[in-house]
Structure formats: structure tokens, C-alpha cells
Design a protein around this motif. Sequence first.
Motif, PDB file in Angstrom:
ATOM      1  N   THR A  93      62.744 -13.290  16.488  1.00  0.00           N
ATOM      2  CA  THR A  93      62.515 -14.027  17.737  1.00  0.00           C
ATOM      3  C   THR A  93      61.051 -13.972  18.129  1.00  0.00           C
ATOM      4  OG1 THR A  93      64.746 -13.387  18.457  1.00  0.00           O
ATOM      5  CG2 THR A  93      63.263 -14.281  20.128  1.00  0.00           C
ATOM      6  N   ARG A  94      60.442 -12.784  18.002  1.00  0.00           N
ATOM      7  CA  ARG A  94      59.033 -12.647  18.371  1.00  0.00           C
ATOM      8  C   ARG A  94      58.130 -13.419  17.418  1.00  0.00           C
ATOM      9  NH1 ARG A  94      57.109  -6.682  19.629  1.00  0.00           N
ATOM     10  NH2 ARG A  94      56.687  -6.490  17.395  1.00  0.00           N
ATOM     11  N   LEU A  95      58.517 -13.485  16.148  1.00  0.00           N
ATOM     12  CA  LEU A  95      57.748 -14.275  15.189  1.00  0.00           C
ATOM     13  C   LEU A  95      57.758 -15.748  15.579  1.00  0.00           C
ATOM     14  CD1 LEU A  95      58.546 -12.843  11.631  1.00  0.00           C
ATOM     15  CD2 LEU A  95      56.282 -13.306  12.586  1.00  0.00           C
ATOM     16  N   TYR A  96      58.934 -16.253  15.910  1.00  0.00           N
ATOM     17  CA  TYR A  96      59.042 -17.657  16.328  1.00  0.00           C
ATOM     18  C   TYR A  96      58.171 -17.909  17.554  1.00  0.00           C
ATOM     19  CZ  TYR A  96      60.868 -21.691  18.791  1.00  0.00           C
ATOM     20  OH  TYR A  96      60.963 -22.866  19.486  1.00  0.00           O
ATOM     21  N   CYS A  97      58.298 -17.041  18.561  1.00  0.00           N
ATOM     22  CA  CYS A  97      57.512 -17.212  19.790  1.00  0.00           C
ATOM     23  C   CYS A  97      56.014 -17.109  19.511  1.00  0.00           C
ATOM     24  CB  CYS A  97      57.918 -16.169  20.828  1.00  0.00           C
ATOM     25  SG  CYS A  97      59.604 -16.364  21.461  1.00  0.00           S
ATOM     26  N   SER A  98      55.661 -16.201  18.617  1.00  0.00           N
ATOM     27  CA  SER A  98      54.250 -16.020  18.292  1.00  0.00           C
ATOM     28  C   SER A  98      53.669 -17.254  17.620  1.00  0.00           C
ATOM     29  CB  SER A  98      54.074 -14.799  17.388  1.00  0.00           C
ATOM     30  OG  SER A  98      52.717 -14.550  17.120  1.00  0.00           O
ATOM     31  N   VAL A  99      54.442 -17.857  16.724  1.00  0.00           N
ATOM     32  CA  VAL A  99      53.967 -19.047  15.999  1.00  0.00           C
ATOM     33  C   VAL A  99      53.792 -20.232  16.944  1.00  0.00           C
ATOM     34  CG1 VAL A  99      54.596 -20.779  14.278  1.00  0.00           C
ATOM     35  CG2 VAL A  99      54.856 -18.349  13.755  1.00  0.00           C
ATOM     36  N   VAL A 100      54.753 -20.434  17.846  1.00  0.00           N
ATOM     37  CA  VAL A 100      54.699 -21.615  18.711  1.00  0.00           C
ATOM     38  C   VAL A 100      53.889 -21.400  19.989  1.00  0.00           C
ATOM     39  CG1 VAL A 100      56.939 -22.415  17.859  1.00  0.00           C
ATOM     40  CG2 VAL A 100      56.842 -21.035  19.942  1.00  0.00           C
ATOM     41  N   MET A 101      53.574 -20.108  20.311  1.00  0.00           N
ATOM     42  CA  MET A 101      52.920 -19.851  21.591  1.00  0.00           C
ATOM     43  C   MET A 101      51.529 -19.233  21.470  1.00  0.00           C
ATOM     44  SD  MET A 101      56.328 -18.444  23.603  1.00  0.00           S
ATOM     45  CE  MET A 101      55.699 -18.460  25.263  1.00  0.00           C
TER      46      MET A 101
END
Length: 275
Positions: A93-101
Amino acid sequence: MGTDRRAKNPVQAFVWWVKKQPPKVKALLGTLAGIVALIFLRLVVDDHDNLFVAAEAIHAVGIAVLIYKLMKEKTCAGLSLKSQELTAIFLATRLYCSVVMEYDIHTILDLCTFATTGWVIYMMRFKLRATLMNDLDNLKLYYVLLPCLALAALVHPSTSHNLVNRILWAFCVYLEAVSVLPQLRVMQNTKVVEPFTAHYVFALGIARFLSCAHWVLQVIDGNSFLLTVLGTGLWPVAVLLSEIVQTFILADFCYYYVKSLVEGQMMVRLPSGIV
């Protein structure tokens, strides 16, 4: 003889003295030790963001210890598969958020940690399945996942990002804070923690403290980072509380880990009620 040895070793004498103190005194001493450590870090670390990088690096070292255990001993006894699965969920989840944010050095570190955690899960679930301690690893995942998701829907960043992304960001913060609970449950059930598992959990404790120190020092210094990136409202407070909670969750174990090292014991023995 035991008293003479303690007298010759100040560290052992101090640990012996702490051991005799009531729980409230131990909690006070632990709090004071944390404050002293924060003051020390503030004096010696110029860029407090380096503390967060160090926390992620130490987490990766802890997982490397697990990999060594699995390869050397060919057993996952004493480890919680559920804790590893929760770790993989919050990292993904944090990887996804990190990539998009944001996408920065933390993204790369999280990717490495996620990949190694995935390998640990694969080994535990398939290669070493016969050594799993399913009867002791008995904390239901939805007891952890659902409250974190509900809290994330209520308290999340107030930034300009997409609402779903903001909720996911909050979810991974809350889940990280409690992802170690199944592992602590396993250790409480066994009462004795073998060295490699103990090293791993202690590494988690150090990583969580450094991460907590990162946020606390940001607040003490009045860094505008909290307002520009985290937004305003309850969210910055929730982040700080999450960091403090996950630090205190592991504080007890870290005390018994250090106590065992000082006493020259390979195994960490836990009393009832630590979890």
C-alpha cells in the motif's frame, strides 16, 4: 557469587536493579531513556529525514536476519506468518501511495523490503510449511485490518490528492503501527524466543523508534513539512500517535532482549503479560 559479579559489572547491576522495580517505575525509566535518546539524536543528526531512511534500512536488516534463519535452519518455528503478511500489505500500500504521491528514496527502500518480505512469505507458506506454528499464530487478520481501514476512512490526510489515495496512505500508516501484533502473540504463547527471531523483532523495535524520533523531532523543530505534505487537522496528530504506539508496543520486548544480552543468554525469555 551472583552479587559479587553484579557489583563488578555496572551494566548487570543496573539491569538487576531495574528488574526489581515495579511496572510504573520501569515505564518511567523507559520514558526517560526515550527522551534522552531523542535529545541525543537531535544533537547529532542534522537532517532528521535521515532517521526515517535509517529506520527503513534497519527494517531491511531485520528481514535479512529472517532470511538467514530460514536458509540456515530450514524452519520458521517462532515466526508469525500473519505478521509477515500484514507487513507485505502495508508495504504494498505504501509503495502504491509513494509512486502516485511522491516517489523518492523511500520508494526504492520500500520496494527492496517488500521484495524480501515476499520471499520470506513464500518460504514460510510453501517451502517450510510443515514448521509453521499455526496453533500459536492465532490472531485473526481482520481484527487488525478492519479497524485500521475504518480509522483511515475517518482520519486521513487533508491534502489535494485523490480521496482513495489519501485513505490508503492513512491505512498503511495505521497498519504498520500494529503489524507486529501477531508476532508478539506467537512469542507470548511460546514464552521463549530463539535468537534469530529475537534479533529480527529487536531490529523492528529500533526501526520503529527511529521512525518515531523522525516525526517527533519534525514537530519540535516546527518543520513546515508536516503542514505542506501531511496537511492539517487530525491527520498529523494521528501520524504521531501511530508512531508512538508502535514504539511502545515493542518497548517491553526490547527491554527483555537487552536484559538477555547483558546476562549472556542466547534465548529471550518473556514473562506472562508482556503482550
